[in-house]
Design an enzyme around this catalytic site. Structure first.
Site, short mmCIF file in Angstrom:
data_model
loop_
_atom_site.label_atom_id
_atom_site.label_comp_id
_atom_site.label_asym_id
_atom_site.label_seq_id
_atom_site.Cartn_x
_atom_site.Cartn_y
_atom_site.Cartn_z
N ASP A 1 -11.25 40.56 -34.17
CA ASP A 1 -11.90 41.72 -34.80
C ASP A 1 -13.35 41.87 -34.37
O ASP A 1 -13.99 42.88 -34.67
CB ASP A 1 -11.82 41.60 -36.33
CG ASP A 1 -10.38 41.53 -36.83
OD1 ASP A 1 -9.52 42.18 -36.20
OD2 ASP A 1 -10.13 40.82 -37.82
N ASP B 1 -2.20 45.08 -35.33
CA ASP B 1 -2.88 44.52 -36.50
C ASP B 1 -2.24 45.01 -37.79
O ASP B 1 -2.04 44.23 -38.74
CB ASP B 1 -4.36 44.88 -36.45
CG ASP B 1 -5.24 43.75 -36.94
OD1 ASP B 1 -4.79 42.60 -36.90
OD2 ASP B 1 -6.38 44.01 -37.37
#
Length: 400
Positions: free
Chosen positions: A261, A220
């Protein structure tokens, strides 16, 4: 009166539905929207994942979903990176319209099934049809033609009237979304995807969870801060792979939160809940184990220490993500904050409760494999007994 898990599940569903409607008229703060949506999704998905420990009424095996190995966890960031770059190239060199049309059509088909499975428990209580009618079961056997007939056996499809109703409702929602492209309908499918993924996927062991979350932590950070790939794909992609939060209605402005997420930390938090249940079943938390007909009732209350700490940590991590995003006015890799918060909550709770050894040795797939082995042994023994009976019958006929 203490509410049961089923009642809390219905309450969470109501909150989620209310949020979808409310945010269409009232402009809530972005951080509050993110926390309310994500926390409710993870709560529902985690409690649905408790069914993974139930026994399938047909096969007699535990309904453990997809379990991830250490190799899968290590390869996941690599596979995710390849997929991300592929989408980036498609959006750069092909018409975004056709790319989105293809992906949206594919995800719509999957979304109908996901939404149907998500709303079934709600429809069961609100649809004005008698329970006996809703629970009526149908069984269809489908055999593939030609060479595939010998290669693959017949396919069995089992469904009820409730399944038909939920799929029809989901189809109508899908058609409405494809026609209007309204962000609320988009969020409904994104919510359904997230809940089903959290409820069906098992990491198997906490070691695998540490590997997966650590790898995605680096993934990420690199794709958000190192390049414009993830931000470009997220903004261009119109399918329900993200949650949309309105920042302003006039002019229309939005903020987004990728489903990764929510789903990735959610799968971890769901395993924390199942670990709490494991401690309860084994009597390791000091609470008496209550059984009903010699079977542990998963809907009875048990101490959800690890689940609660992980949920609180997740909300704090998401709030930190939103705060940093507003301060620096730049897209943030949410897993940069969520991973340390969630893993830290597990480690801290385990150390305080002196249960680190139980955490590290906890294995979900072991029980499932043992059940399958026992079932296989039983089938083998049954086949052996049948063969012996056949041989005895043949010998009797010969003697006669």
């Amino acid at each position: 009166m203490v509410p049961t898990n089923g009642q809390l599940f219905m309450l969470a569903n109501g909150i989620l539905g209310g949020l979808v409607v409310l945010t269409n008229f009232v402009l809530l703060p972005i951080i509050l929207q993110m926390i309310l949506y994500a926390a409710t999704i993870i709560y529902i998905g985690s409690h649905l994942s408790l069914k993974l420990k139930e026994t399938d009424p047909v096969t007699g095996e535990k309904q453990m979903g997809e379990s991830m190995s250490q190799k899968d966890a290590m390869m996941f960031p690599i596979i995710g990176s390849v997929s991300l770059v592929t989408l980036y190239v498609f959006y750069k060199f092909l018409s975004p319209y056709w790319v989105n049309l293809l992906l949206t059509t594919y995800l719509s088909i999957l979304g109908i099934a996901a939404l149907a499975a998500t709303i079934s428990p709600v429809l069961e209580r609100v649809v004005p049809i008698p329970a006996k009618v809703l629970d009526r079961k149908f069984h269809i056997t489908f055999q593939l033609p030609g060479p595939l007939k010998r290669k693959e056996g017949p396919h069995d499809f089992r469904f009820t009237v409730l399944d038909i109703v939920s799929h029809v409702v989901s189809l109508l929602v899908a058609i409405a979304w494809l026609v209007t492209k309204h962000w609320c309908l988009h969020n409904i499918f994104a919510i359904a995807f997230s809940i089903q993924m959290i409820s069906l996927v098992s990491l198997g062991r906490f070691q695998v969870a540490f590997i997966l979350l650590s790898g995605l932590f680096i993934y990420d950070i690199f794709w958000v801060f190192g390049t414009d790939v993830m931000v470009t794909v997220a903004k261009s992609f119109e399918g329900p792979a993200k949650l949309v939060f309105p920042v302003s209605f006039d002019p229309w402005k939005q903020s987004i939160l990728g489903l990764g997420d929510i789903v990735i930390p959610g799968i971890f938090i769901a395993m924390c809940l199942r670990f709490d249940q494991h401690l309860f079943e084994e009597g390791l938390e000091g609470a008496p184990v209550k059984k009903k007909d010699d079977v542990i009732d998963i809907h009875q209350g048990f101490h959800k220490v690890y689940f609660t700490s992980a949920m609180v940590a997740y909300c704090l991590g998401l709030a930190t993500t939103g705060a940093v995003m507003f301060v620096f006015q730049h897209a943030q890799p949410a897993l940069l904050y969520l991973v340390p918060f969630c893993l830290g909550a597990l480690l801290l709770t385990a150390v305080i409760r002196r249960e680190w050894s139980h955490v590290w040795t906890y294995k979900e797939e072991e029980d499932n494999k043992d059940d399958k082995k026992e079932a296989t042994d039983a089938d083998t023994a049954a086949e052996g007994t049948q063969d012996d009976n056949d041989e005895s019958s043949m010998e009797s006929k010969k003697s006669q």
